[in-house]
Each structure stands twice: as structure tokens, then as C-alpha cells.
Design a protein around this motif. Structure first.
Motif, PDB file in Angstrom:
ATOM      1  N   VAL A 161       3.518  -3.931 -21.564  1.00 48.49           N
ATOM      2  CA  VAL A 161       4.194  -2.633 -21.219  1.00 48.49           C
ATOM      3  C   VAL A 161       3.430  -1.908 -20.216  1.00 48.49           C
ATOM      4  O   VAL A 161       2.103  -1.543 -20.292  1.00 48.49           O
ATOM      5  CB  VAL A 161       4.403  -1.691 -22.588  1.00 48.49           C
ATOM      6  CG1 VAL A 161       4.984  -0.551 -22.072  1.00 48.49           C
ATOM      7  CG2 VAL A 161       5.026  -2.457 -23.442  1.00 48.49           C
ATOM      8  N   LEU A 162       3.944  -1.719 -19.032  1.00 53.38           N
ATOM      9  CA  LEU A 162       3.282  -1.269 -17.829  1.00 53.38           C
ATOM     10  C   LEU A 162       3.878  -0.141 -17.221  1.00 53.38           C
ATOM     11  O   LEU A 162       5.214  -0.345 -16.897  1.00 53.38           O
ATOM     12  CB  LEU A 162       3.231  -2.605 -16.808  1.00 53.38           C
ATOM     13  CG  LEU A 162       2.610  -3.758 -17.318  1.00 53.38           C
ATOM     14  CD1 LEU A 162       2.959  -4.784 -16.137  1.00 53.38           C
ATOM     15  CD2 LEU A 162       1.163  -3.661 -17.646  1.00 53.38           C
ATOM     16  N   ASP A 163       3.161   1.169 -17.124  1.00 57.39           N
ATOM     17  CA  ASP A 163       3.710   2.302 -16.620  1.00 57.39           C
ATOM     18  C   ASP A 163       3.320   2.425 -15.134  1.00 57.39           C
ATOM     19  O   ASP A 163       1.901   2.520 -14.920  1.00 57.39           O
ATOM     20  CB  ASP A 163       3.374   3.335 -17.427  1.00 57.39           C
ATOM     21  CG  ASP A 163       4.271   4.620 -17.367  1.00 57.39           C
ATOM     22  OD1 ASP A 163       4.908   4.627 -16.268  1.00 57.39           O
ATOM     23  OD2 ASP A 163       4.130   5.666 -17.792  1.00 57.39           O
ATOM     24  N   GLU A 164       3.908   2.332 -14.139  1.00 61.06           N
ATOM     25  CA  GLU A 164       3.728   2.394 -12.586  1.00 61.06           C
ATOM     26  C   GLU A 164       2.571   1.603 -12.494  1.00 61.06           C
ATOM     27  O   GLU A 164       1.444   1.938 -12.076  1.00 61.06           O
ATOM     28  CB  GLU A 164       3.480   3.811 -12.577  1.00 61.06           C
ATOM     29  CG  GLU A 164       4.680   4.737 -12.563  1.00 61.06           C
ATOM     30  CD  GLU A 164       5.651   4.387 -11.624  1.00 61.06           C
ATOM     31  OE1 GLU A 164       5.687   3.667 -10.619  1.00 61.06           O
ATOM     32  OE2 GLU A 164       7.048   4.626 -11.706  1.00 61.06           O
ATOM     33  N   PRO A 165       2.521   0.092 -12.718  1.00 65.82           N
ATOM     34  CA  PRO A 165       1.387  -0.582 -12.393  1.00 65.82           C
ATOM     35  C   PRO A 165       1.160  -0.797 -11.021  1.00 65.82           C
ATOM     36  O   PRO A 165      -0.275  -1.110 -10.883  1.00 65.82           O
ATOM     37  CB  PRO A 165       1.781  -2.095 -12.944  1.00 65.82           C
ATOM     38  CG  PRO A 165       3.300  -1.948 -12.704  1.00 65.82           C
ATOM     39  CD  PRO A 165       3.707  -0.708 -13.001  1.00 65.82           C
ATOM     40  N   THR A 166       1.646  -0.436  -9.947  1.00 66.18           N
ATOM     41  CA  THR A 166       1.443  -0.525  -8.815  1.00 66.18           C
ATOM     42  C   THR A 166       0.785   0.751  -8.090  1.00 66.18           C
ATOM     43  O   THR A 166       0.307   0.656  -6.837  1.00 66.18           O
ATOM     44  CB  THR A 166       2.664  -0.953  -7.878  1.00 66.18           C
ATOM     45  OG1 THR A 166       3.793   0.052  -7.808  1.00 66.18           O
ATOM     46  CG2 THR A 166       3.185  -2.414  -8.242  1.00 66.18           C
ATOM     47  N   ASN A 167       0.670   1.666  -8.752  1.00 61.39           N
ATOM     48  CA  ASN A 167       0.013   3.018  -8.280  1.00 61.39           C
ATOM     49  C   ASN A 167      -1.423   2.573  -7.906  1.00 61.39           C
ATOM     50  O   ASN A 167      -2.188   1.942  -8.626  1.00 61.39           O
ATOM     51  CB  ASN A 167       0.072   3.860  -9.531  1.00 61.39           C
ATOM     52  CG  ASN A 167       1.289   4.980  -9.527  1.00 61.39           C
ATOM     53  OD1 ASN A 167       2.024   4.468  -8.701  1.00 61.39           O
ATOM     54  ND2 ASN A 167       1.319   5.778 -10.286  1.00 61.39           N
ATOM     55  N   HIS A 168      -1.539   3.096  -6.848  1.00 59.38           N
ATOM     56  CA  HIS A 168      -3.124   3.164  -6.273  1.00 59.38           C
ATOM     57  C   HIS A 168      -3.302   1.607  -5.749  1.00 59.38           C
ATOM     58  O   HIS A 168      -4.571   1.461  -4.966  1.00 59.38           O
ATOM     59  CB  HIS A 168      -4.250   3.281  -7.330  1.00 59.38           C
ATOM     60  CG  HIS A 168      -4.153   4.596  -7.963  1.00 59.38           C
ATOM     61  ND1 HIS A 168      -4.143   5.752  -7.296  1.00 59.38           N
ATOM     62  CD2 HIS A 168      -3.824   4.831  -9.359  1.00 59.38           C
ATOM     63  CE1 HIS A 168      -4.004   6.771  -8.469  1.00 59.38           C
ATOM     64  NE2 HIS A 168      -3.778   6.200  -9.555  1.00 59.38           N
ATOM     65  N   LEU A 169      -2.602   0.827  -5.875  1.00 55.92           N
ATOM     66  CA  LEU A 169      -2.692  -0.486  -5.079  1.00 55.92           C
ATOM     67  C   LEU A 169      -2.141  -0.368  -3.401  1.00 55.92           C
ATOM     68  O   LEU A 169      -1.186  -0.012  -3.249  1.00 55.92           O
ATOM     69  CB  LEU A 169      -2.028  -1.572  -5.703  1.00 55.92           C
ATOM     70  CG  LEU A 169      -2.403  -1.727  -7.337  1.00 55.92           C
ATOM     71  CD1 LEU A 169      -1.919  -3.005  -7.905  1.00 55.92           C
ATOM     72  CD2 LEU A 169      -4.028  -1.999  -7.508  1.00 55.92           C
ATOM     73  N   ASP A 170      -3.067  -1.334  -2.737  1.00 55.91           N
ATOM     74  CA  ASP A 170      -2.585  -1.582  -1.459  1.00 55.91           C
ATOM     75  C   ASP A 170      -1.668  -2.483  -1.406  1.00 55.91           C
ATOM     76  O   ASP A 170      -1.283  -2.974  -2.483  1.00 55.91           O
ATOM     77  CB  ASP A 170      -3.585  -1.670  -0.412  1.00 55.91           C
ATOM     78  CG  ASP A 170      -4.557  -3.051  -0.732  1.00 55.91           C
ATOM     79  OD1 ASP A 170      -3.802  -3.883  -1.477  1.00 55.91           O
ATOM     80  OD2 ASP A 170      -5.787  -2.914  -0.670  1.00 55.91           O
ATOM     81  N   VAL A 171      -1.111  -2.765  -0.098  1.00 55.98           N
ATOM     82  CA  VAL A 171       0.171  -3.460  -0.224  1.00 55.98           C
ATOM     83  C   VAL A 171      -0.119  -4.923  -0.409  1.00 55.98           C
ATOM     84  O   VAL A 171       0.484  -5.605  -1.210  1.00 55.98           O
ATOM     85  CB  VAL A 171       0.858  -3.435   1.359  1.00 55.98           C
ATOM     86  CG1 VAL A 171       1.785  -4.546   1.498  1.00 55.98           C
ATOM     87  CG2 VAL A 171       1.327  -2.260   1.705  1.00 55.98           C
ATOM     88  N   LYS A 172      -1.208  -5.451  -0.346  1.00 57.70           N
ATOM     89  CA  LYS A 172      -1.705  -6.922  -0.411  1.00 57.70           C
ATOM     90  C   LYS A 172      -1.722  -7.071  -1.938  1.00 57.70           C
ATOM     91  O   LYS A 172      -0.966  -7.896  -2.549  1.00 57.70           O
ATOM     92  CB  LYS A 172      -3.142  -7.249   0.209  1.00 57.70           C
ATOM     93  CG  LYS A 172      -3.494  -8.548  -0.099  1.00 57.70           C
ATOM     94  CD  LYS A 172      -5.006  -8.799   0.507  1.00 57.70           C
ATOM     95  CE  LYS A 172      -5.538 -10.054   0.251  1.00 57.70           C
ATOM     96  NZ  LYS A 172      -6.066 -10.085  -1.126  1.00 57.70           N
ATOM     97  N   HIS A 173      -2.456  -6.180  -2.589  1.00 57.38           N
ATOM     98  CA  HIS A 173      -2.692  -6.022  -4.060  1.00 57.38           C
ATOM     99  C   HIS A 173      -1.335  -6.051  -4.767  1.00 57.38           C
ATOM    100  O   HIS A 173      -1.206  -6.370  -6.042  1.00 57.38           O
ATOM    101  CB  HIS A 173      -3.528  -5.315  -4.454  1.00 57.38           C
ATOM    102  CG  HIS A 173      -5.340  -5.841  -4.025  1.00 57.38           C
ATOM    103  ND1 HIS A 173      -5.838  -5.309  -3.062  1.00 57.38           N
ATOM    104  CD2 HIS A 173      -5.732  -6.904  -4.344  1.00 57.38           C
ATOM    105  CE1 HIS A 173      -6.974  -5.896  -2.951  1.00 57.38           C
ATOM    106  NE2 HIS A 173      -6.844  -6.867  -3.767  1.00 57.38           N
ATOM    107  N   GLN A 174      -0.448  -4.962  -4.168  1.00 59.48           N
ATOM    108  CA  GLN A 174       0.895  -4.916  -4.714  1.00 59.48           C
ATOM    109  C   GLN A 174       1.565  -6.249  -4.810  1.00 59.48           C
ATOM    110  O   GLN A 174       2.237  -6.580  -5.988  1.00 59.48           O
ATOM    111  CB  GLN A 174       1.838  -3.865  -3.968  1.00 59.48           C
ATOM    112  CG  GLN A 174       1.336  -2.518  -4.239  1.00 59.48           C
ATOM    113  CD  GLN A 174       2.219  -1.410  -3.552  1.00 59.48           C
ATOM    114  OE1 GLN A 174       3.411  -1.676  -3.402  1.00 59.48           O
ATOM    115  NE2 GLN A 174       1.647  -0.228  -3.046  1.00 59.48           N
TER     116      GLN A 174
END
Length: 264
Positions: A161-174
Motif C-alpha cells: 500500500v503506497l501513498d504517493e510513492p513517487t514524491n521527492h523522486l527525480d525522473v530517473k528514480h521515478q
């Protein structure tokens, strides 16, 4: 493991935040919750990982009401990455990830080889294999995000269960995170603000608006210009991604939209 949310109602401080929510993530499926800020996405997710108790309705893991499980039983089945990120752990990165093994350990039991292997694998999966000795509190926001995801993976759950898991990640890590979640093929319920990421990643989307589910289906079924106008208040065209064939939303960044601007 299948997740089913049935007729969920949650009230906070006397105000109903979500009502009548019904949605499902089938075994091995990635199901996304999308909707504007304040639509109830985080509230729904918090009931799944038992941070909130619903006023009515229930969350089923398989055929079992999650509230019928003990805390340890639930933690062995569901791992969560909430929006509230820990930032003050005065622990090493490796120690934070090893916390994911807690549901499987007896009191005061030490780490065994299987635990160590799972922790190492989780760090490797999120691209933090060389960071085990660093202090968690000294990490950047994106690095903390990846370490907390590694902790959830080390928990070896049936459900993420992930709530906004791409927050704070740069494009590569997204991109790497989305590829990792696809490769896992573990039942996953997550919220995303990035609608194009949701269209690429999710097998099924549930759209929340003002505390209710207003649409459910595949990304291609759900992400229509009319829905984007009615729910998100934006004018957009939905085209085919030239590289992947997924739905790709092209937003009009010049003109705010209303539903009447969009043809059926």
C-alpha cells in the motif's frame, strides 16, 4: 492476495471524508487511486493498513476482514509506505530497512541469514545497496523515500500500500520505481498524482472525487477528456504514447477547463 473494499465510510472529527467506497485490487494486480487533493485517497489507504478504523464497511484481504487479524498477522500481509515520512530516525539506513523484518521476529530475537538476505535484496532493488551504513536522517528526501520503500519490501508482504510513492523522486528514480513495481507483480494499491505514471503503471484505476468513487476501470477506459475536465478541472487530450502505446494525457496548460469545454 486480493483486496476488496466494501461500502467504506470514514469520518474524521465528525465530518464524513469518504462514503460508500467500493473498489478492488485482484491478486497480483496494481490498482491506482487517483483524484484531486482532498478526494479521500489517503483516507482509503489508511484504512487498508489499519491506521484508521472505518465508521462503516470493511476491508477484505482475500476472504478475511483485516480488522479480524492481529497486528502481527496484518503486518505480515500488508506493508505500507505512507505519506508521513520518517525523517528523524537516528539509525543507519540498513537498520531502518531491517525494521521491516520485525513482524517475523520473536521478542529480542536477533537477525538471521534469511533476514539479512531480504534486507540486502531490498536495498539493492531501490538502488541503495551501497548506503547501508549512512544515517537515515542525513539522506535527501528522495533517498529517504527509497529506503522506506526498501523497508516495505523487506517485510515481504502479500500486499503493498503506497501513498504517493513517487514524491521527492527525480525522473530517473521515478521510472526505476515504476519498473520495480511492475516487475514485482505483487498486489499493490497506491495513490498517484501523476496521471501519466498511473496510466503507464496501473492495471486498474479508481477515481475518487469528494469522497466517493466516480469511475473504475482500465486506464484507457477511465482517462477520458470528459472525466479529466469534470473531476480534475483540466482541458486535455488523451493520445497513444509513441513509445509504449499506453494512454498519454496532453494537458492544455494555457486554459483551465470545465466540462462544457470538452466534447463527449
Amino acid at each position: 492476495m486480493r483486496i476488496a473494499i466494501e461500502d467504506l465510510e470514514v469520518a474524521l472529527s465528525g465530518r464524513t471524508v469518504v462514503s460508500g467506497v467500493r473498489l478492488v485490487a485482484e491478486d497480483g494486480e496494481i490498482a491506482g487511486l487517483i483524484g484531486p487533493n482532498g478526494s479521500g485517497k489517503s483516507t482509503v489507504l489508511r484504512t487498508v493498513y489499519r491506521y484508521l478504523r472505518p465508521h462503516a464497511g470493511r476491508v477484505l484481504l482475500g476472504d478475511t476482514d483485516i480488522r479480524a487479524l492481529t497486528a502481527v498477522e496484518a503486518a505480515r500481509r500488508v506493508a505500507a509506505l505512507p505519506q508521513e515520512r520518517g525523517s528523524d530516525f537516528e539509525l543507519s539506513v540498513r537498520a531502518v530497512v531491517a525494521m521491516g523484518r520485525t513482524p517475523y521476529k520473536r521478542a529480542f530475537a536477533g537477525e538471521d541469514r534469511a533476514d539479512a538476505d531480504l534486507v540486502a535484496a531490498a536495498l539493492r532493488q531501490v538502488g541503495m545497496a551501497g548506503a547501508g551504513g549512512r544515517r537515515f536522517s542525513a539522506l535527501s528526501g528522495g533517498e529517504r523515500q527509497r529506503v522506506l520503500l526498501a523497508r516495505a519490501l523487506a517485510q515481504d508482504p502479500k500486499v503493498l500500500v503506497l501513498d504517493e510513492p513517487t514524491n521527492h523522486l527525480d525522473v530517473k528514480h521515478q521510472v526505476e520505481l515504476l519498473a520495480l513495481l511492475r516487475a514485482q507483480r505483487r498486489t499493490t494499491l497506491l495513490s498517484l498524482h501523476d496521471l501519466n505514471a498511473a496510466a503507464s503503471l496501473c492495471d486498474r484505476l479508481h477515481v475518487l472525487h469528494e469522497g466517493a468513487v466516480v469511475a473504475s476501470g482500465t486506464p484507457r477506459e477511465v482517462l477520458t477528456p470528459r472525466l479529466l475536465a469534470e473531476v480534475f478541472g483540466v482541458r486535455a487530450a488523451v493520445v497513444e504514447h509513441p513509445l509504449t502505446g499506453d494512454p498519454l494525457i496532453a494537458f492544455d496548460h494555457r486554459v483551465p477547463a470545465s466540462a462544457e469545454l470538452v466534447s463527449p
